[in-house]
Scaffold this motif. Sequence first.
Motif, mmCIF file in Angstrom:
data_model
loop_
_atom_site.group_PDB
_atom_site.id
_atom_site.type_symbol
_atom_site.label_atom_id
_atom_site.label_comp_id
_atom_site.label_asym_id
_atom_site.label_seq_id
_atom_site.Cartn_x
_atom_site.Cartn_y
_atom_site.Cartn_z
ATOM 1 N N ALA A 275 0.815 -1.208 0.000
ATOM 2 C CA ALA A 275 0.000 0.000 0.000
ATOM 3 C C ALA A 275 0.848 1.257 0.000
ATOM 4 C CB ALA A 275 -0.930 -0.007 1.218
ATOM 5 N N GLN A 276 2.043 1.207 0.611
ATOM 6 C CA GLN A 276 2.914 2.378 0.678
ATOM 7 C C GLN A 276 3.727 2.576 -0.594
ATOM 8 O OE1 GLN A 276 2.817 -0.031 3.093
ATOM 9 N NE2 GLN A 276 1.428 1.165 4.380
ATOM 10 N N GLN A 277 3.660 1.625 -1.519
ATOM 11 C CA GLN A 277 4.447 1.683 -2.743
ATOM 12 C C GLN A 277 5.920 1.952 -2.409
ATOM 13 O OE1 GLN A 277 1.583 4.365 -5.205
ATOM 14 N NE2 GLN A 277 2.703 3.118 -6.666
ATOM 15 N N THR A 278 6.536 1.060 -1.705
ATOM 16 C CA THR A 278 7.927 1.218 -1.280
ATOM 17 C C THR A 278 8.813 1.555 -2.470
ATOM 18 O OG1 THR A 278 7.606 -0.370 0.520
ATOM 19 C CG2 THR A 278 9.872 0.050 -0.189
ATOM 20 N N PRO A 279 9.523 2.700 -2.422
ATOM 21 C CA PRO A 279 10.351 3.108 -3.565
ATOM 22 C C PRO A 279 11.592 2.237 -3.688
ATOM 23 C CG PRO A 279 10.635 4.644 -1.757
ATOM 24 C CD PRO A 279 9.536 3.704 -1.346
ATOM 25 N N VAL A 280 12.104 2.150 -4.909
ATOM 26 C CA VAL A 280 13.304 1.366 -5.193
ATOM 27 C C VAL A 280 14.365 2.303 -5.755
ATOM 28 C CG1 VAL A 280 14.288 -0.535 -6.520
ATOM 29 C CG2 VAL A 280 11.963 -0.719 -5.608
ATOM 30 N N PHE A 281 15.553 2.310 -5.128
ATOM 31 C CA PHE A 281 16.663 3.157 -5.537
ATOM 32 C C PHE A 281 17.660 2.344 -6.353
ATOM 33 C CE2 PHE A 281 14.717 5.625 -2.380
ATOM 34 C CZ PHE A 281 15.247 6.907 -2.363
ATOM 35 N N ALA A 282 18.330 3.041 -7.274
ATOM 36 C CA ALA A 282 19.346 2.369 -8.075
ATOM 37 C C ALA A 282 20.549 1.989 -7.223
ATOM 38 C CB ALA A 282 19.784 3.265 -9.227
ATOM 39 N N ASP A 283 20.876 2.818 -6.234
ATOM 40 C CA ASP A 283 21.975 2.535 -5.307
ATOM 41 C C ASP A 283 21.741 3.373 -4.060
ATOM 42 O OD1 ASP A 283 23.025 5.217 -5.771
ATOM 43 O OD2 ASP A 283 23.842 4.434 -7.650
ATOM 44 N N ASP A 284 22.681 3.297 -3.127
ATOM 45 C CA ASP A 284 22.522 4.031 -1.870
ATOM 46 C C ASP A 284 23.502 5.200 -1.753
ATOM 47 O OD1 ASP A 284 20.903 4.285 0.313
ATOM 48 O OD2 ASP A 284 21.985 2.893 1.593
ATOM 49 N N SER A 285 23.959 5.710 -2.910
ATOM 50 C CA SER A 285 24.943 6.796 -2.896
ATOM 51 C C SER A 285 24.370 8.086 -2.328
ATOM 52 C CB SER A 285 25.490 7.037 -4.303
ATOM 53 O OG SER A 285 24.443 7.397 -5.196
ATOM 54 N N LEU A 286 23.073 8.307 -2.475
ATOM 55 C CA LEU A 286 22.490 9.537 -1.953
ATOM 56 C C LEU A 286 22.591 9.583 -0.426
ATOM 57 C CD1 LEU A 286 21.082 12.178 -2.539
ATOM 58 C CD2 LEU A 286 18.890 10.972 -2.509
ATOM 59 N N ALA A 287 22.504 8.425 0.223
ATOM 60 C CA ALA A 287 22.648 8.393 1.674
ATOM 61 C C ALA A 287 24.022 8.898 2.095
ATOM 62 C CB ALA A 287 22.415 6.974 2.195
ATOM 63 N N ARG A 288 25.030 8.618 1.283
ATOM 64 C CA ARG A 288 26.372 9.126 1.592
ATOM 65 C C ARG A 288 26.456 10.628 1.357
ATOM 66 N NH1 ARG A 288 27.470 4.249 -1.097
ATOM 67 N NH2 ARG A 288 27.907 5.328 -3.066
ATOM 68 N N ASP A 289 25.794 11.107 0.306
ATOM 69 C CA ASP A 289 25.845 12.541 -0.011
ATOM 70 C C ASP A 289 25.179 13.393 1.058
ATOM 71 O OD1 ASP A 289 27.288 12.177 -2.285
ATOM 72 O OD2 ASP A 289 25.603 12.384 -3.671
ATOM 73 N N ILE A 290 24.093 12.898 1.628
ATOM 74 C CA ILE A 290 23.387 13.702 2.631
ATOM 75 C C ILE A 290 23.844 13.377 4.052
ATOM 76 C CG2 ILE A 290 21.358 13.957 1.166
ATOM 77 C CD1 ILE A 290 19.963 11.822 2.815
ATOM 78 N N GLY A 291 24.682 12.346 4.199
ATOM 79 C CA GLY A 291 25.181 11.973 5.513
ATOM 80 C C GLY A 291 26.332 12.866 5.948
ATOM 81 N N PRO A 292 26.838 12.677 7.150
ATOM 82 C CA PRO A 292 27.919 13.513 7.688
ATOM 83 C C PRO A 292 29.114 13.578 6.746
ATOM 84 C CG PRO A 292 27.018 12.100 9.406
ATOM 85 C CD PRO A 292 26.392 11.652 8.114
ATOM 86 N N GLY A 293 29.521 14.811 6.411
ATOM 87 C CA GLY A 293 30.665 15.011 5.536
ATOM 88 C C GLY A 293 30.367 14.884 4.064
#
Length: 772
Positions: free
Chosen positions: A220-238
């Motif tokens: 029901a939430q239509q869980t999104p699918v990412f190509a990779d997890d690089s964005l988590a690194r970009d928005i994470g510390p540093g």
Amino acid sequence: MADAADFQGTTPSPARRWLRRTAALLVAAPLFASLLSATAAPMAQAAGDASGQSVAVTLDAVAPSAPIKSDTLTITGTVTNTGKQAVTGAHVALRVGSKLSGRSAIEETASRKGFAPGIDAAELSDGPTVTFDRIDAGISQDFTLSVPVSKLGLGEDGVYPLGVSLSGRTSSHPSDRVLGIQRTFLPWQPEGSEGKKTQLTFLWPLISSSHLTAQTGSDAQQTPVFADDSLARDIGPGGRLNQMVALGKQLPVTWVIDPDLLATVDAMTRNYKIKAGDTLVNGTGQDVAKAWLSALEAAVQGEKVVALPFADPDLASLAHHGRDVPGTLGHLRVATEVAQKTIDTILHVTPSVDYSWPVDGAVDPSIVDVATSAGAHNVIARSDSLRDASLSYAPTAVRPIGGGASAVVADAGLSTAFQGDLSMADSSTLAVQDFLAQTLAITLQDTDKQRSIVVAPQRMPSVSQAQTMAASLHALDPQRWTQPLDLSAAATAKPDPLATTKVPGPGAYSDTLRRQELPVDAFQDMRSTQGTLDRFKVILTAPDRVVTPFGNAINREMSTSWRTDGDAAQNYRSGVQLYLDGLANQVHLIQKSTATMSGRSATIAVTVQNKLVQGVGHLVLRIQPKSPTRLQLGEDGAAIGEQPVKVDGDRSQSVKFTAIANANGPVPVTARLYTEDGTPYGDPMEFTVQVSEITPTVMLVIAGGVLLLVLAGIRMYTHRKRSTARDEPQGDDGPGRPNGSADADPGQPSDPTPDTGPESGAAPGPGEKVDH
């Protein structure tokens, strides 16, 4: 008479020999001098090049970047012996030159390589020095030079060249000479200017490449699918985007945001999946996503925010290759419409959507037309595209370009000051000093005019580039010769009447930028995907579950970020189309081979399967025999049969058609789904209806049934006749029978005939379907 000629075999006189030798020397002297000069010049150049490159001088810090009279200037750096010989008797010293005449002089000074005697200033006579007895080949030494600004000999306001040189000796050059130099600039305004300050608008871009795929979960939430997890690194510390927010919140900037980035990070705050080959794994960036959005929301409150169209579409590619593909500009309008709502919903600020930003601010008439077609009245251009060659100063940024549109022209020199690798302290320091020098030079061009200058840096600055930009703006905090201005105020400033308003023609557009554009094939792919989506969405009971993710995916296919990777852009488009085709094919006809009719009429069933999680409708199933004279459909004997189709999610439905056979034998039949407007949906399915005549066995069954009916009728007739005879009044008993005697008890009539007979277990009759 003329002098007698010399004849062969005679000896010339001494006077004549002297005259000839003198003439020969006069002729040969220029040639010899020319040869000597030609030989000496390369030697001198080679010696100069060698001395200029034998020691590398780097400047790690210049503090303060823009000093005042009471300051002490401190310069730290490193000298490295890059030659093959040891340097002895070396010392590092400062050189401060005369005030530079303007921006062109700044650029010329920055481009010079090696030491130039007569051009580079002499060492400060009483300035600081650092000495080194010996620097072996490949060895580096740090230095720090400090000097009161009052001893630099600076005069009136302006930009002064500042050099740091190392002088010394080598075994091949035993005399003292300059072996390395690094130049930078010292912007000098000891007191507040009495003239007008330059109004400076600095764009602070929050833009990223595409990370979300078109795929979503079936929940029901239509869980999104990412190509990779690089964005988590970009928005994470540093990370890059983390630093952009942390630095930007302390600066007087205009935030320029791609709404797709916000929507993507917002999707990360909940459950999301990451593609790992052919499988999906759980994403783990929920916490950093929440923290980043919270920090950004706090940073932009009360600040100017500009929303780009969703996914930052490549306006030049649209103009040069996409506008002739039907439907392409419609995507740009949709991308603009959703931009404001996305930012308002996530950040709780209302952005401006009145700006478009072509790549590098390069424009031509077609780019302007496309950029303004979705309602943006301001095009962010750049001064190396809209040139003002006739002006001796940088004019105010805004200028009308016709059709109710304005170009906000960013300064090219300032906008490109932070490109390249700035991860090393030396390169970052030089970029800061250059930026400050350029801004002061612009202000001093005309201190009687209040001018508005815009800086539009690269779309996705690296961490080091962002840090260098922030350092440059912090150096202007005291508002010495500039004052901050947001983009809206810059766009509504009074234009300079002498500034050019003519948009350059197509021939002026950069060939390098043109080669990076999305090709026509890319926009044709987008059109194909949109067509598939249009046909698919009309059958869905919950179309938003499909329209929204795929609409966003098509917008991402137009993103400016694909310019540097055409292969990745093609793979992304192919992946979107392939996934959409797979979903659309989840609604299909179940293949059958043969249906048998054992009689003149029967019911033919075709099964529609829906593997989607949502229901489908607005479909029509049409079957058509290839020989309508042999097999007709419906009671009216039509050549084509149609039935509406509605199937719940993850279900199948059999759709039945009445068929009438006019001849025995096989009849090919085609079945296909259509939308209600007659558009074919999915692939056709072909099967065969086998019509056979009535067999002897069937005749025996029918005859047996008739005989049973006849016998049952006779029995019922006899039973009723006996009952009637018993019910009639009796006279005297017949002979041999006592009065009142009977064969049966008249008070016990037989059981009545049942209303319905027992359920038959016989085989189906000839009017029912038999599938094989």
